[in-house]
Enzyme design. Structure first.
Site, PDB file in Angstrom:
ATOM      1  N   SER A 133       0.800  -1.225   0.000  1.00  9.60           N
ATOM      2  CA  SER A 133       0.000   0.000   0.000  1.00  9.60           C
ATOM      3  C   SER A 133       0.836   1.281   0.000  1.00  9.60           C
ATOM      4  CB  SER A 133      -0.932   0.000   1.211  1.00  9.60           C
ATOM      5  OG  SER A 133      -0.208  -0.268   2.407  1.00  9.60           O
ATOM      6  N   GLU A 134       2.147   1.152  -0.050  1.00  7.05           N
ATOM      7  CA  GLU A 134       3.028   2.316   0.102  1.00  7.05           C
ATOM      8  C   GLU A 134       2.739   3.420  -0.916  1.00  7.05           C
ATOM      9  OE1 GLU A 134       5.445  -1.127   1.838  1.00  7.05           O
ATOM     10  OE2 GLU A 134       3.990  -0.812   0.229  1.00  7.05           O
ATOM     11  N   VAL A 135       2.619   3.041  -2.203  1.00  9.54           N
ATOM     12  CA  VAL A 135       2.466   4.079  -3.222  1.00  9.54           C
ATOM     13  C   VAL A 135       1.195   4.896  -3.011  1.00  9.54           C
ATOM     14  CG1 VAL A 135       3.829   2.881  -4.971  1.00  9.54           C
ATOM     15  CG2 VAL A 135       1.363   2.447  -4.826  1.00  9.54           C
TER      16      VAL A 135
END
Length: 261
Positions: A133-135
């Site tokens: 989910s970082e982006v």
């Protein structure tokens, strides 16, 4: 543990198995400073304990691990984000001399996916979901890529890290992130079967095999064969090797196999 620090990890050692349970459901078992510190200490202790043969990483609550604790990273300070501690934690699991099993019973996100990817065997129930989910919050899955990319098929990790979309245990297994995707009510039995299988291996042989599998081959094929033949001969001649051969010939369990209950 520092006095006054809340315990967010429970540890149980029994019959050669160290079960480390992420126990901070209020913040979805996030990798807070306390969680990172306690997990690192518990792993270090387990790897140093000759009585421990296998480590199981489990969790309480609905979520396996939601990743880094964003409430601690809102200021942007590198220390608060765990950019030094977290790689060391992943490397500790990745290069451990003992097998580590992850029992995933619910969602894993971002750094939580990295944590399970560093393990040797990942067992996931049907309720488990995953996402890089970082982006979607404007950051990069940089640190975890070091342990995720060796596990996953290149095209799968490429798409899933770019999209940040949620995927299920079957998709994770197809991409190589999960080893065994099972119904929720079979997670415990599947983990127990893996513990039994790993416990049948000799401690030093397991450690060396894991080191071999984690290493990158170098040199020509002939040079590799020379080194590997030397390694094989050394273990055949070792006390473990001779005990294993004797146990096989005498049709009995080797001395390192935990006694049945």
């Amino acid at each position: 543990m520092t006095s006054g620090t809340e315990r967010v990890l429970s540890v149980e050692v029994s019959r050669g198995v160290a079960r480390l349970t992420l126990d901070s459901p209020a913040n979805r078992n996030a990798l807070s400073r306390a969680m990172r510190a306690q997990l690192r200490q518990a792993l270090t202790d387990a790897f140093a304990d000759d009585a421990v043969r296998v480590v199981v990483l489990d969790h309480t609550g609905r979520v396996f691990c939601s990743g880094m604790d964003l409430s601690e990273a809102s200021g942007g300070a590198a220390a608060d984000q765990g950019v030094n501690e977290f790689p060391e934690l992943l490397e500790l699991v990745w290069s451990a001399p003992k097998p580590v099993i992850a029992a995933v019973r619910g969602p894993a996100r971002a750094g939580g996916v990295g944590l399970l990817a560093a393990c040797d065997v990942v067992v996931a129930g049907a309720s488990a979901t995953f996402a890089f989910s970082e982006v979607r919050i404007g950051v990069v899955p940089a640190v975890i890529s070091a342990v995720v990319r060796p596990r996953m098929l290149p095209h799968a990790v490429h798409r899933l890290m770019l999209t940040g979309e949620v995927f299920d245990a079957d998709t994770a297994a197809a991409g190589g992130l999960v080893d065994l995707a099972v119904p929720d009510d079979e997670v415990d039995a599947t983990v127990a079967a893996q513990v039994t299988a790993l416990g049948a291996g000799a401690p030093a042989a397991l450690a060396e095999t894991k080191r071999l599998l984690r290493s990158t081959p170098t040199g020509t094929l002939s040079e590799q064969f020379a080194n590997l033949s030397s390694l094989s001969a050394r273990f055949f001649a070792s006390a473990e090797g001779q005990e294993g051969i004797a146990a096989f010939r005498e049709n009995r369990p080797a001395r390192w196999v935990p006694a049945a209950e």
